[in-house]
Design an enzyme around this catalytic site. Sequence first.
Site, short mmCIF file in Angstrom:
data_model
loop_
_atom_site.label_atom_id
_atom_site.label_comp_id
_atom_site.label_asym_id
_atom_site.label_seq_id
_atom_site.Cartn_x
_atom_site.Cartn_y
_atom_site.Cartn_z
N ASP A 61 42.42 42.59 45.25
CA ASP A 61 43.28 42.63 44.06
C ASP A 61 42.93 43.78 43.13
OD1 ASP A 61 40.72 41.44 43.21
OD2 ASP A 61 41.75 41.24 41.29
N PHE A 107 39.66 52.83 46.05
CA PHE A 107 39.90 51.46 45.62
C PHE A 107 41.13 50.92 46.35
CE2 PHE A 107 41.06 47.87 43.03
CZ PHE A 107 39.82 47.31 42.77
N VAL A 108 40.93 49.82 47.06
CA VAL A 108 42.02 49.30 47.89
C VAL A 108 42.48 47.92 47.42
CG1 VAL A 108 41.59 50.59 50.02
CG2 VAL A 108 40.25 48.53 49.55
N ARG A 142 47.08 40.67 45.97
CA ARG A 142 46.30 40.00 47.03
C ARG A 142 47.17 39.59 48.22
NH1 ARG A 142 41.22 38.66 45.09
NH2 ARG A 142 41.13 37.98 42.92
N ASP A 146 36.43 39.90 52.19
CA ASP A 146 37.43 40.94 52.35
C ASP A 146 36.81 42.30 52.64
OD1 ASP A 146 36.32 41.09 49.81
OD2 ASP A 146 38.23 40.99 48.73
N ASP A 157 31.33 46.62 50.26
CA ASP A 157 31.36 47.84 49.45
C ASP A 157 29.90 48.25 49.25
OD1 ASP A 157 31.63 49.75 47.43
OD2 ASP A 157 33.28 48.75 46.47
N GLY A 197 38.73 36.95 47.27
CA GLY A 197 39.25 38.01 48.14
C GLY A 197 39.23 37.69 49.63
P1 XMP Z 1 30.15 44.67 46.92
O1 XMP Z 1 29.95 45.97 46.20
O2 XMP Z 1 29.32 43.57 46.33
O3 XMP Z 1 31.66 44.33 46.61
O4 XMP Z 1 30.01 44.81 48.40
C1 XMP Z 1 32.26 43.28 47.20
C2 XMP Z 1 33.31 42.70 46.30
O5 XMP Z 1 33.80 43.63 45.32
C3 XMP Z 1 35.20 43.68 45.34
N1 XMP Z 1 35.62 45.03 45.74
C4 XMP Z 1 36.87 45.49 45.73
N2 XMP Z 1 38.01 44.88 45.37
N3 XMP Z 1 39.23 46.83 45.93
C5 XMP Z 1 39.18 45.56 45.49
O6 XMP Z 1 40.24 44.99 45.19
C6 XMP Z 1 38.13 47.51 46.31
O7 XMP Z 1 38.22 48.67 46.72
C7 XMP Z 1 36.88 46.79 46.20
N4 XMP Z 1 35.60 47.12 46.49
C8 XMP Z 1 34.88 46.01 46.20
C9 XMP Z 1 35.64 42.61 46.33
O8 XMP Z 1 35.94 41.44 45.61
C10 XMP Z 1 34.44 42.34 47.19
O9 XMP Z 1 34.35 40.99 47.63
#
Ligand code: XMP
Length: 172
Positions: A153, A146-147, A159, A94, A97, A38
Amino acid sequence: MKRLIEAADIQSKVSELGRRIADEYRGRPLTVIGVLTGGVVLVSDLIRSIDLPLRVGMIHASSYRGKATSPGDITLDVELLPDIRDRHVLVVDDIFDTGRTLAAVIDHIRTANPCSVRGAVLLWKERRREIDWEPHYFGFKIPDVFVVGYGLDYNDEHRSLPYVAALEEGDF
Ligand code: XMP
């Protein structure tokens, strides 16, 4: 899909971050590490906005495994990670979260004895944070939706969109 952040706004924010990073790291040996997959779009735009000599490496982290589910264990593949001993490291992903992915990457980086480690992300879902750590540089704070786009992706698609969009109920 509902557009959340337009491409032009992302580009001007990335340029601004690049200028700030260049000011803060001038005169220090900098290695920028992108988190695959990402982080690949942000890292490629960001390194061209940082007007400094720098090195680039990659690390692969996976947790979502291609679906919009809650994150499980984080797996790291460090094959593409360069030697970062005595270098200042900026990890670029990217989105922040829960923060677990960036925390796992940064914990690993620290074991390789860099001078310092900071994190940079395009997006920050502030209300979901589960760890006691924050990214040093971020582009935009967003709500808990969710983005996709700009590296993010759903099922390995979207992506390459130059903007960020939120997936709505019927889009999944
Ligand atoms: P954490 O929870 O570990 O998440 O901070 C980081 C990774 O989770 C994926 N991620 C997302 N991917 N839309 C996505 O396409 C989202 O809203 C989303 N939230 C988390 C992403 O790969 C990130 O590096």
